[in-house]
Scaffold this motif. Sequence first.
Motif, PDB file in Angstrom:
ATOM      1  N   LEU A 190       0.892  -1.197  -0.199  1.00 35.26           N
ATOM      2  CA  LEU A 190       0.160   0.004   0.129  1.00 35.26           C
ATOM      3  C   LEU A 190       0.706   1.263  -0.145  1.00 35.26           C
ATOM      4  N   PHE A 191       2.000   1.280   0.751  1.00 35.89           N
ATOM      5  CA  PHE A 191       2.894   2.443   0.946  1.00 35.89           C
ATOM      6  C   PHE A 191       4.302   2.069   0.676  1.00 35.89           C
TER       7      PHE A 191
ATOM      8  N   THR B 108      -3.939   0.414  -8.974  1.00 33.88           N
ATOM      9  CA  THR B 108      -4.971  -0.339  -8.540  1.00 33.88           C
ATOM     10  C   THR B 108      -6.211   0.734  -8.241  1.00 33.88           C
ATOM     11  N   TRP B 109      -5.920   1.922  -8.282  1.00 31.52           N
ATOM     12  CA  TRP B 109      -7.051   2.808  -8.069  1.00 31.52           C
ATOM     13  C   TRP B 109      -7.579   3.248  -9.441  1.00 31.52           C
ATOM     14  N   ASN B 110      -6.678   3.335 -10.371  1.00 23.99           N
ATOM     15  CA  ASN B 110      -6.891   3.778 -11.813  1.00 23.99           C
ATOM     16  C   ASN B 110      -7.714   2.485 -12.437  1.00 23.99           C
TER      17      ASN B 110
ATOM     18  N   MET C 168      -6.821  -7.324  -4.405  1.00 21.31           N
ATOM     19  CA  MET C 168      -7.755  -7.967  -3.753  1.00 21.31           C
ATOM     20  C   MET C 168      -8.470  -7.380  -2.923  1.00 21.31           C
ATOM     21  N   ILE C 169      -7.748  -6.445  -1.939  1.00 16.97           N
ATOM     22  CA  ILE C 169      -8.417  -5.612  -1.205  1.00 16.97           C
ATOM     23  C   ILE C 169      -9.294  -4.519  -1.616  1.00 16.97           C
TER      24      ILE C 169
ATOM     25  N   VAL D 223     -13.531  -4.304  -1.181  1.00 18.07           N
ATOM     26  CA  VAL D 223     -14.089  -2.948  -0.696  1.00 18.07           C
ATOM     27  C   VAL D 223     -15.058  -2.468  -1.547  1.00 18.07           C
ATOM     28  N   VAL D 224     -14.710  -2.524  -2.842  1.00 13.62           N
ATOM     29  CA  VAL D 224     -15.590  -2.082  -3.884  1.00 13.62           C
ATOM     30  C   VAL D 224     -17.033  -2.796  -4.094  1.00 13.62           C
ATOM     31  N   VAL D 225     -16.730  -4.107  -3.932  1.00 12.14           N
ATOM     32  CA  VAL D 225     -17.911  -5.007  -3.992  1.00 12.14           C
ATOM     33  C   VAL D 225     -18.773  -4.892  -2.444  1.00 12.14           C
TER      34      VAL D 225
END
Length: 609
Positions: free
Chosen positions: A61-62, A187-189, A587-588, A592-594
């Motif tokens: 993530l970071f 992942t955001w894009n 996967m995270i 989260v979106v689902v």
Amino acid sequence: MKKGKKSPLLRSLTIAAIVVGLVILYAIGFSVTKVNLEETKSEVRQRQLVRIIRALFHPDLFAYDTIDKIIEVKVSVPCVDDPGTALPPSSENSEPYLIVTPTCANPSDPVTVEGFNFLPVTQLFVQFVPPNGVKLNMGNITTDQDGHFALETKIPKNREASEPQTIQVKTSVYAGNLRISSALKDTWNKIVETLFLALLSTTVGFVFALALSFFAAKNLMERLTAQFISITIILILIPLGFQIGGKTGSVILNLILEQSFSPLITGLGVLILPGVLLLLFPKAMNEISSRNSTIFHRIGSYILKILVVIISTVFACFLASFLVFSGNQLAKLLGKLAFLGTFIRDIGEILEMIIPLCLALAVVFVFSSIGGNLGKRILKISSTGFSRTITIIFSILAFMMISYLLMRALNWLYEFRNAKQYFLYAAIFGGIIGLILGVLYKPDKELKIGIAIYFITRTIFNVLRSIESLVMVIVFVVWVGIGPFAGALALALHTIAALGKMYSEQVENILEGPLEAIQATGANLLQQVVYGVIPQIVPPYIAFTLYRWDQNVRMSTIIGFAGGGGIGFLLQQNINLLNYRAASVQMIAIAVVVSLMDYLSGYVRNKIV
């Protein structure tokens, strides 16, 4: 003992037989699925499993800003003295470093290269650098959570030198503050791309499924009947109408596009023609639905209807041309918002593509209406013998045409060598079928043509639903290329079938009372649908559509593995590269979106439904 009651012994034997049968069944299942518990005990597989699980629970993530750095250690080749012992690592040293054991070796001798204080869970390449500077790969390895690795390898052959040689590793070291990782940015894009991919596919699927679902509802289609003579005339006119409408639409579109009208003319056409349609359309409908007895009124009603169709086509052509021009101009003026202009242009181009098809369907509707009324007119004004003769002729022609068109479709798929011969055989066979049916059925016999439409539509839905989107996207990738567009098309096609089935089943479960009351007033089938069916199906249709959007978000993950774009494409790349920390981020994001989609759809359903 009561009659019909099993004895305890028989009941016990039955239970025992069932248990034995289940044991055999699951034993076959274990054998077919090749269950191998010995593999789960393998130390190699257990280490790999632990490594993957740990990587998945350490999502990338970071990250810190890093700089590349070469870490190296000297080794003597060949070994002229006794090999020394590598010094143990110092607990005070925080910089990455290497040690090699032994400190000297002969070519092809085994050595162990250890690294300390490297970045955790990072793949590294160990290289041997002789005096000539040509780097030789000694192996690659991934560091553990502490940044340590130990690689057992061999000194390359024919690499003797009088001076010490180098074993080196290129790595990265922290050189800045904490920041968002590139994996999280990618992942955001991709998750945004996935959401809109699912949105577009759901929208397209909803539009087509909404229209087709009524044809797949048995309770509506069984009300649709027609006389046999009208059916034969309609079967002849449908292919002709489709061909005439499609050709006419292409000609009108090409004429308007080739004239290159100025934006002012196209704009005026877009503004004026809808007003003309508003004036003519009610009159056309009134003329068609009226009960005028003269032939001139009937001909005039169909001419007016065809005129409305042509004016609508011209309006659509002007609108498409105006949207393309406006979109191109806006794309040049809006700068960073140029995608809005591109969107408007694309809508215009889509409209240009579907104009011939829409006109073809409109002409088919008009010709079907003409065919139905013509059949009734023949029965009304002709004798029984004449109408029966005409019916037999129409039946032969109709089924000859259907058989011919079916063989043309098969020839397109399989490319027969003697195609004309197959066409002739098909026409003859169809003519025989038509002759038999023309003799068996009376001209005025009422047939439920809606049931045939129902089974055809249901069959299409079932075939499309049986083919997974993962297979469909492979075909669309060949057509439009790898990317989210192919994924959206594949999901849209599957969505049409899935939503069409759910919508039609909901129509079949409506209350019949309102529908029968509207039918008793003399309303036609279209009016029954508008006033008796649609008010009852709006809430479940909204719920089904939201659920399908949620499902398309999850399915887009899978189709990405076949080149359908979205976050699944990125997830597949990271899994293939064994980059499980980055895969964990995707996967995270999916989870989260689902979850958010589920909460959002539940909220909307509670408010609207």
